[in-house]
Design a protein around this motif. Structure first.
Motif: not given
Ligand code: NAD
Length: 174
Positions: A64, A29, A61, A66-69
């Motif tokens: 590609g 992250e 975004s 992801p927001a979790s990263k």
């Protein structure tokens, strides 16, 4: 493992995007700190922290990621460099590695015993906030220096008109 990148991102450009992608090859992250969050509406710092957060969110975004990263966290400057790392740590999730090309940021994290990596610069003469802002003022091609979604944000907020307006000289009557 979590890594940290700090930048003024005035505006977010292709260099920032490349470095974030590279960091995510090394850590799980990334914490992206939008520095000098209190500054906006000057020629050197035209965009608000909220606008810079929007640029980053849309560019990641679009690519590609992801927001979790990632975490995007605005950080205001403080007067004392010697306690800036503590100030930043108060506002961010814990992290182990710091990525920065800025010598002051490197020094402050090294003195706090962090592992600091200097990422390679991608076409620094072109991919730099200074160059993007200069081209906006001089009505040159700036669009290719930023991710397409950042171009859209700058158009949406009237960013080019803002920077040109800020550069105007006051006209005196005599
Ligand atoms: P910046 O946006 O110029 O750059 C951020 C990072 O992006 C760089 O370190 C580099 O790693 C990367 N980068 C930039 N161009 C690149 C390219 N072409 N290719 C690859 N990577 C590229 O921001 P900055 O000036 O380094 O931001 C530091 C922030 O920290 C500022 O907001 C500053 O005010 C803040 N700060 C505050 C204090 C304090 O408040 N006392 C102290 C130290 C730093």
């Amino acid at each position: 493992m979590r890594g940290l990148l700090v930048g003024r991102m005035q505006p977010v450009h292709q260099g920032h995007l490349q470095v974030i992608k590279r960091i995510l090859e090394e850590v799980d992250e990334v914490i992206i700190c939008v520095g000098s969050a209190q500054l906006s509406h000057t020629i050197k710092d035209p965009f608000t922290a909220g606008e810079r957060v929007m640029m980053l969110t849309k560019a990641l975004s679009e690519n590609g990621i992801p927001a979790s990263k990632y975490y995007i966290i605005p950080i205001q400057d403080i007067a004392c460099n010697s306690v800036w790392v503590a100030h930043l740590k108060m506002l961010t999730p814990p992290f182990e590695k710091v990525y920065t090309g800025n010598p002051l940021v490197q020094r402050l994290f090294i003195e706090d015993h962090y592992q600091v990596t200097v990422p390679p610069l991608y076409y620094r003469d072109t991919f730099s906030g200074t160059e993007v802002r200069k081209r906006m003022l001089e009505e040159e091609e700036w669009q290719a220096l930023v991710p397409p979604s950042v171009k859209e944000v700058i158009i949406e907020i009237g960013g080019v008109e803002r920077i040109k307006h800020l550069s105007k000289k006051e006209v005196s009557e005599k």
